[in-house]
Design a protein around this motif. Structure first.
Motif, PDB file in Angstrom:
ATOM      1  N   ASP A  58       5.443 -14.296 -13.979  1.00 26.26           N
ATOM      2  CA  ASP A  58       5.341 -15.797 -13.257  1.00 26.26           C
ATOM      3  C   ASP A  58       3.176 -15.647 -12.932  1.00 26.26           C
ATOM      4  OD1 ASP A  58       4.807 -14.733 -11.060  1.00 26.26           O
ATOM      5  OD2 ASP A  58       6.192 -15.775  -9.963  1.00 26.26           O
ATOM      6  N   GLY A  59       2.447 -15.309 -13.444  1.00 24.58           N
ATOM      7  CA  GLY A  59       1.499 -15.106 -13.305  1.00 24.58           C
ATOM      8  C   GLY A  59       0.591 -15.084 -11.677  1.00 24.58           C
ATOM      9  N   ARG A  60       1.365 -14.430 -10.977  1.00 28.79           N
ATOM     10  CA  ARG A  60       0.878 -14.396  -9.536  1.00 28.79           C
ATOM     11  C   ARG A  60       1.266 -13.094  -9.113  1.00 28.79           C
ATOM     12  NH1 ARG A  60       4.652 -17.465  -5.584  1.00 28.79           N
ATOM     13  NH2 ARG A  60       6.010 -18.053  -7.331  1.00 28.79           N
ATOM     14  N   PRO A  61       0.110 -12.209  -8.080  1.00 25.26           N
ATOM     15  CA  PRO A  61       0.107 -10.607  -7.860  1.00 25.26           C
ATOM     16  C   PRO A  61       1.941 -10.374  -7.362  1.00 25.26           C
ATOM     17  CG  PRO A  61      -1.201 -11.352  -7.086  1.00 25.26           C
ATOM     18  CD  PRO A  61      -0.175 -13.032  -7.583  1.00 25.26           C
ATOM     19  N   LEU A  62       2.085  -9.151  -6.687  1.00 27.13           N
ATOM     20  CA  LEU A  62       3.791  -9.210  -6.962  1.00 27.13           C
ATOM     21  C   LEU A  62       3.816  -8.275  -6.063  1.00 27.13           C
ATOM     22  CD1 LEU A  62       6.900 -10.573  -7.388  1.00 27.13           C
ATOM     23  CD2 LEU A  62       7.072  -8.450  -8.614  1.00 27.13           C
ATOM     24  N   PRO A  63       4.438  -8.036  -4.560  1.00 27.99           N
ATOM     25  CA  PRO A  63       3.907  -6.529  -4.120  1.00 27.99           C
ATOM     26  C   PRO A  63       4.851  -5.626  -4.539  1.00 27.99           C
ATOM     27  CG  PRO A  63       3.822  -8.710  -2.365  1.00 27.99           C
ATOM     28  CD  PRO A  63       4.151  -9.119  -3.948  1.00 27.99           C
ATOM     29  N   GLN A  64       4.944  -4.649  -3.477  1.00 31.13           N
ATOM     30  CA  GLN A  64       5.378  -3.467  -4.490  1.00 31.13           C
ATOM     31  C   GLN A  64       5.952  -2.924  -2.838  1.00 31.13           C
ATOM     32  OE1 GLN A  64       7.031  -2.871  -7.562  1.00 31.13           O
ATOM     33  NE2 GLN A  64       5.633  -5.027  -7.852  1.00 31.13           N
ATOM     34  N   GLY A  65       7.768  -2.621  -3.087  1.00 34.23           N
ATOM     35  CA  GLY A  65       8.177  -2.303  -1.582  1.00 34.23           C
ATOM     36  C   GLY A  65       8.205  -0.443  -1.215  1.00 34.23           C
ATOM     37  N   ALA A  71       9.427  -9.499  -0.678  1.00 33.13           N
ATOM     38  CA  ALA A  71       8.804 -10.194  -1.425  1.00 33.13           C
ATOM     39  C   ALA A  71       9.139 -11.048  -2.692  1.00 33.13           C
ATOM     40  CB  ALA A  71       7.472 -10.390  -0.802  1.00 33.13           C
ATOM     41  N   TRP A  72       9.792 -10.801  -3.207  1.00 39.28           N
ATOM     42  CA  TRP A  72      10.713 -10.656  -4.580  1.00 39.28           C
ATOM     43  C   TRP A  72      11.333 -12.008  -4.623  1.00 39.28           C
ATOM     44  CZ3 TRP A  72      11.452  -6.077  -7.728  1.00 39.28           C
ATOM     45  CH2 TRP A  72      10.993  -4.710  -7.725  1.00 39.28           C
ATOM     46  N   VAL A  73      11.967 -12.091  -3.420  1.00 31.25           N
ATOM     47  CA  VAL A  73      12.757 -13.911  -3.404  1.00 31.25           C
ATOM     48  C   VAL A  73      11.601 -14.367  -4.143  1.00 31.25           C
ATOM     49  CG1 VAL A  73      13.728 -15.419  -2.097  1.00 31.25           C
ATOM     50  CG2 VAL A  73      14.313 -11.856  -1.698  1.00 31.25           C
ATOM     51  N   GLY A  74      11.930 -15.404  -4.863  1.00 34.35           N
ATOM     52  CA  GLY A  74      11.374 -16.851  -5.539  1.00 34.35           C
ATOM     53  C   GLY A  74      10.514 -16.516  -6.406  1.00 34.35           C
ATOM     54  N   ARG A  75      11.346 -14.939  -7.099  1.00 34.23           N
ATOM     55  CA  ARG A  75      10.283 -14.651  -7.949  1.00 34.23           C
ATOM     56  C   ARG A  75      10.120 -14.065  -9.498  1.00 34.23           C
ATOM     57  NH1 ARG A  75       5.192 -12.944  -6.353  1.00 34.23           N
ATOM     58  NH2 ARG A  75       4.588 -13.047  -8.240  1.00 34.23           N
ATOM     59  N   ILE A  76       9.621 -14.189 -10.105  1.00 38.21           N
ATOM     60  CA  ILE A  76      10.393 -13.986 -12.490  1.00 38.21           C
ATOM     61  C   ILE A  76       9.910 -12.715 -12.164  1.00 38.21           C
ATOM     62  CG2 ILE A  76      10.885 -14.452 -14.459  1.00 38.21           C
ATOM     63  CD1 ILE A  76      10.418 -17.254 -13.645  1.00 38.21           C
ATOM     64  N   ILE A  77       9.818 -11.337 -12.655  1.00 45.11           N
ATOM     65  CA  ILE A  77      10.116 -10.594 -12.854  1.00 45.11           C
ATOM     66  C   ILE A  77      10.517  -9.450 -14.457  1.00 45.11           C
ATOM     67  CG2 ILE A  77       9.336  -9.454 -10.548  1.00 45.11           C
ATOM     68  CD1 ILE A  77      11.912  -7.842 -10.959  1.00 45.11           C
ATOM     69  N   ASP A  78       9.690  -8.733 -15.024  1.00 49.63           N
ATOM     70  CA  ASP A  78      10.222  -7.867 -16.298  1.00 49.63           C
ATOM     71  C   ASP A  78      11.061  -7.254 -15.610  1.00 49.63           C
ATOM     72  OD1 ASP A  78       8.517  -6.166 -15.256  1.00 49.63           O
ATOM     73  OD2 ASP A  78       7.447  -6.499 -17.893  1.00 49.63           O
ATOM     74  N   ILE A  97       0.573  -1.078   0.163  1.00 49.47           N
ATOM     75  CA  ILE A  97      -0.326   0.224  -0.265  1.00 49.47           C
ATOM     76  C   ILE A  97       1.097   1.278   0.432  1.00 49.47           C
ATOM     77  CG2 ILE A  97      -1.420   1.321   1.031  1.00 49.47           C
ATOM     78  CD1 ILE A  97      -2.761  -0.735   2.287  1.00 49.47           C
ATOM     79  N   ALA A  98       1.669   1.034   0.713  1.00 51.80           N
ATOM     80  CA  ALA A  98       2.846   2.106   0.769  1.00 51.80           C
ATOM     81  C   ALA A  98       3.473   2.581  -0.696  1.00 51.80           C
ATOM     82  CB  ALA A  98       3.950   1.927   1.944  1.00 51.80           C
ATOM     83  N   GLY A  99       3.456   1.418  -0.889  1.00 46.34           N
ATOM     84  CA  GLY A  99       4.400   1.662  -2.572  1.00 46.34           C
ATOM     85  C   GLY A  99       3.660   2.139  -3.382  1.00 46.34           C
ATOM     86  N   ARG A 100       2.591   1.537  -3.135  1.00 45.53           N
ATOM     87  CA  ARG A 100       1.087   2.358  -4.471  1.00 45.53           C
ATOM     88  C   ARG A 100       1.221   4.250  -4.254  1.00 45.53           C
ATOM     89  NH1 ARG A 100      -3.281  -2.181  -4.656  1.00 45.53           N
ATOM     90  NH2 ARG A 100      -2.019  -3.934  -6.180  1.00 45.53           N
ATOM     91  N   ILE A 101       1.507   3.993  -2.988  1.00 39.53           N
ATOM     92  CA  ILE A 101       0.883   5.734  -2.427  1.00 39.53           C
ATOM     93  C   ILE A 101       1.849   6.092  -3.093  1.00 39.53           C
ATOM     94  CG2 ILE A 101       0.705   7.094  -1.144  1.00 39.53           C
ATOM     95  CD1 ILE A 101      -0.740   5.399   0.691  1.00 39.53           C
ATOM     96  N   ALA A 102       2.830   5.964  -3.072  1.00 41.43           N
ATOM     97  CA  ALA A 102       4.137   6.489  -3.627  1.00 41.43           C
ATOM     98  C   ALA A 102       4.590   6.731  -4.248  1.00 41.43           C
ATOM     99  CB  ALA A 102       5.639   6.009  -2.783  1.00 41.43           C
ATOM    100  N   SER A 103       3.970   6.045  -5.728  1.00 40.12           N
ATOM    101  CA  SER A 103       3.789   6.026  -7.236  1.00 40.12           C
ATOM    102  C   SER A 103       3.101   6.444  -7.655  1.00 40.12           C
ATOM    103  CB  SER A 103       3.243   4.381  -7.520  1.00 40.12           C
ATOM    104  OG  SER A 103       2.422   3.764  -6.778  1.00 40.12           O
TER     105      SER A 103
END
Length: 442
Positions: A111-118, A97-104, A7-13
């Motif tokens: 990888d088709g799953r929601p990705l939290p943002q810092g 939470a990005w550990v173990g994930r594939i991102i662009d 949520i904090a990451g979305r507010i910052a963006s």
């Protein structure tokens, strides 16, 4: 906690105001946009609205009246007057939470799953830590491969280049290092790889054990040069995030050649003149700036140990990208096609490979073993054609006699796995013992 950080990451963006322009001209892949020139900066991202879709782009040039945009995708169907929104300088927001994930390269999940943002967005490009405040290279790192635990040691904070042609085992070697090198986090940049290789690399080559501590940043070969170039910057930004948490990060970039080729496409489209072998002058500084961001961190912080792969056509170590990177890094490892073709993996040419952590990374007795092994391999390499042609007579040169006797054992040693540095040197010492018909190792 993870939800609060997202949520904090979305507010910052969030943007206070939105700025729009209109397409004024389209020339040779570049899009000229009016209405944004006094607000945009070079490197800002934009979003171009087509009838049926949106495509991204990046500002690569500015005049007083117009911004020059290079699109990130196919701009077929684009017309004069199309709406363009300015998104300003892009940021990436890594978190645990990005550990173990594939991102662009834009920080979106693949990888088709929601990705939290810092909660703290980071720029894709930033300055390296101040040189006078950086730590020195650290201790040796176990790698799981005897040759890297002994003859070509890897130490904490070292930046190593892996130079290879296509199809000689580079990706497999990188995956072995991703699993074997002792690190808290592994960040892998897959720049311009074939699309079919991504899943194969993640599921088969890395496996669940390897992915458990990895962040994979991928831009396949069909993506635009803007996205492929940003892949390396995104991976480095993620590595810097974990380094700033005090962790030891292993970063693997495959490959810097494709990173440079993507930059060449962008620079030439923006009007920069080509230089040596078609690469623009700015490619040298761009590669060195990326490499300098890796390495030892500040006192009391973490480190980024980096391995950058370089594709060398025809094993030409003098081609521009290889030459730039070799002079920037703390060592280089050369994979040789002729070695790979006779079935030896990893196909490392030890004689042409160097780790600049030596001699300080090894004890005096270990350096003696390393020196003796390299001398034997070097002597054999100098006379290999004569030996294989049957023109060498045993007894004419005692040092070459010893090298010929030791070569099969040393060649096998390069393929050996290792459970640690101590075992690696035990294996090396065993490889340096002459067969029964030779003299004993001093």
């Amino acid at each position: 906690m993870e939800q609060l950080e997202t949520i904090a990451g979305r507010i910052a963006s969030l943007r206070v105001a939105r700025h729009f322009g209109r397409v004024h001209a389209i020339r040779a892949g570049l899009i000229s946009v009016r209405g944004l020139a006094l607000r945009a900066s070079v490197g800002d991202r934009v979003e171009i609205r087509l009838l049926d879709r949106m495509i991204g782009g990046e500002v690569v040039g500015l005049t007083q009246s117009a911004a020059q945009i290079l699109p990130e995708g196919n701009h077929e169907g684009l017309s004069i007057g199309a709406e363009v929104e300015l998104l300003f300088a892009p940021r990436i927001s890594p978190c645990e939470a990005w550990v173990g994930r594939i991102i662009d390269p834009l920080g979106q999940p693949l990888d088709g799953r929601p990705l939290p943002q810092g909660s703290m967005p980071r720029p894709f490009q930033c300055e390296a830590p101040p040189a006078v405040h950086r730590k020195r290279l650290g201790a040796r790192l176990p790698t799981g491969l005897a040759v890297f635990d002994t003859l070509l040691p890897l130490v904490t904070g070292q930046r190593l280049g892996l130079f290879a042609g296509s199809g000689v085992g580079k990706s497999t070697l990188l995956s072995n290092l991703a699993r074997g090198v002792r690190a808290d986090i592994v960040v892998i940049a897959m720049i311009g790889e074939r699309g079919r290789e991504l899943r194969e690399f993640v599921e088969n080559t890395l496996g669940p054990e390897g992915m458990a501590r990895c962040v994979v940043v991928a831009a396949t070969s069909d993506r635009s040069p803007l996205i492929r170039r940003r892949c390396a910057w995104a991976a480095m930004a993620v590595a810097e995030y974990f380094r700033d948490q005090g962790k030891h990060v292993l970063m693997l970039a495959d490959s810097i050649t494709r990173f440079a080729e993507a930059h060449r496409e962008i620079a030439l489209a923006a009007g920069e003149p080509p230089s040596f072998r078609g690469f623009p002058p700015s490619v040298s500084n761009m590669i060195m700036a990326l490499a300098e961001r890796a390495g030892p961190g500040m006192d009391g912080g973490g480190d980024i140990t980096a391995i950058f792969s370089v594709l060398v056509a025809g094993s030409d170590m003098e081609e521009p990208i290889a030459d730039i990177l070799r002079g920037t890094l703390d060592g280089h490892v050369v994979l040789d096609r002729s070695i790979a073709e006779r079935g030896r993996f990893p196909a490392i040419d030890v004689v042409r490979s160097v780790s600049r952590s030596l001699p300080h990374a090894a004890a005096p007795e270990e350096n003696k073993l390393i020196g003796r092994a390299r001398a034997a391999l070097g002597a054999y390499a100098e006379s290999e054609l004569m030996i294989r042609a049957g023109l060498y007579s045993a007894g004419s040169d005692p040092k070459l006699d010893e090298a010929v006797a030791l070569f099969p054992q040393l060649d096998h040693f390069v393929t050996c796995p290792s459970s640690g540095i101590a075992q690696g040197f035990t294996l090396l010492e065993t490889a340096l013992r002459l067969p029964a018909h030779g003299r004993a190792m001093p």
